[in-house]
Write a protein that holds these residues in place. Structure first.
Motif, PDB file in Angstrom:
ATOM      1  N   ILE A 220      -7.015   3.740  -0.799  1.00  0.00           N
ATOM      2  CA  ILE A 220      -5.896   2.792  -0.694  1.00  0.00           C
ATOM      3  C   ILE A 220      -5.758   2.299   0.747  1.00  0.00           C
ATOM      4  O   ILE A 220      -5.412   1.141   0.992  1.00  0.00           O
TER       5      ILE A 220
ATOM      6  N   PRO B 128       0.811  -1.229   0.000  1.00  0.00           N
ATOM      7  CA  PRO B 128       0.000   0.000   0.000  1.00  0.00           C
ATOM      8  C   PRO B 128       0.839   1.272   0.000  1.00  0.00           C
ATOM      9  O   PRO B 128       0.433   2.279  -0.599  1.00  0.00           O
TER      10      PRO B 128
ATOM     11  N   TYR C  75      -9.469   1.972  -7.123  1.00  0.00           N
ATOM     12  CA  TYR C  75      -8.339   2.396  -7.937  1.00  0.00           C
ATOM     13  C   TYR C  75      -8.693   3.477  -8.951  1.00  0.00           C
ATOM     14  O   TYR C  75      -7.801   4.106  -9.510  1.00  0.00           O
TER      15      TYR C  75
END
Length: 277
Positions: free
Chosen positions: A91, A58, A213
């Motif tokens: 994220i 991440p 995303y």
């Protein structure tokens, strides 16, 4: 004349107690819980590859997005936010999903295949202590992941969250719900070799249609994804992080409902011993 059973005999229909099988009392259970949490933490931190990749992935993703979108202004594509304001909470949400759902399902499948769960089930450790220890461990890992992502986002100019209480509650709901789903999916996996494929088959489509995303501007797709567990978690993280909003009870209710679904599957299907081939 009445006869009595010898001291070594047992009454008909009763099994003799297995040595060491007595279940601990409530106080003893919480002591065991503390030991189980410590065991899970030590097992994780003493595995360098697992530890590094859990945190590095991440961080690398948010750093790449920061290089692309850092310093940008609000855009309609990101619903009025800058790219980094959008991606920092999403994220962070993906990292929680990976730690609490993906890794947990794979670890449980591997421990069952190698006989670890079978041996563990033969001990006096209550099942709820074992799974509670896993939950707390996953929450701790998730907190570290989220802190790292927020820290990288801050380096690219993303403001600190303004609703820390809502963010903390959202994190706990998400971690608990995804842990329950991880245990539920692990209950359906037949062997450890299939675990990564099964986990990713479920996780990847959910991540992409949930806008993790890239933003989703299709109303129909957003409605469908809103009924699944990942998008509500993304939205709750975005609300408490980027929009300065408080508790998102609708999204938290969806997460809780999916957590119940995962728990019900686990209760009905979970096996401690390897499945026969």
């Amino acid at each position: 004349m009445t006869s009595t059973l010898p001291p070594t005999a047992t009454a008909p229909g009763r099994r003799s107690a297995r040595p060491g099988a007595e279940r601990p009392d409530e106080r003893g259970s919480f002591v065991l819980l503390a030991h189980q949490i410590r065991y899970e933490q030590l097992s994780f931190w003493r595995n360098p590859q697992s530890m590094v990749f859990t945190f590095v992935l991440p961080v690398v993703i948010i750093a790449i997005f920061g290089a692309v979108f850092g310093g940008g202004q609000g855009e309609d594509f990101f619903f009025g936010m800058s790219g980094m304001q959008y991606y920092t909470p999403t994220i962070a949400a993906v990292s929680v999903l990976g730690a609490c759902y993906g890794q947990l399902a794979i670890v449980l499948a591997m421990r069952r295949q190698t006989g670890v769960l079978k041996r563990l089930h033969a001990t006096p450790l209550p099942a709820w202590v074992y799974f509670a220890g896993l939950l707390v461990h996953c929450v701790v890992v998730s907190i570290v992941d989220v802190a790292l992502v927020i820290g990288i986002g801050r380096l690219y100019g993303v403001p600190w969250p303004t609703q820390w209480a809502a963010l903390a509650v959202t994190l706990v709901f998400g971690a608990a719900g995804f842990c329950a789903l991880g245990v539920g999916v692990a209950s359906l996996i037949r062997n450890s070799e299939a675990a990564p494929a099964v986990v990713q088959f479920i996780q990847f489509p959910l991540v992409f249609i949930s806008g993790s995303y890239f933003p989703i501007h299709s109303g129909v797709l957003n409605e469908i994804a809103g009924l699944l567990p990942v998008k509500p978690f993304n939205d709750a993280m975005l609300a408490s992080f980027a929009h300065g909003a408080g508790f998102q009870w609708k999204e938290l209710a969806v997460l809780a409902a999916w957590g119940v679904v995962g728990a019900l599957i686990a209760v009905r299907r979970f096996r401690w011993d390897p499945r026969p081939e």
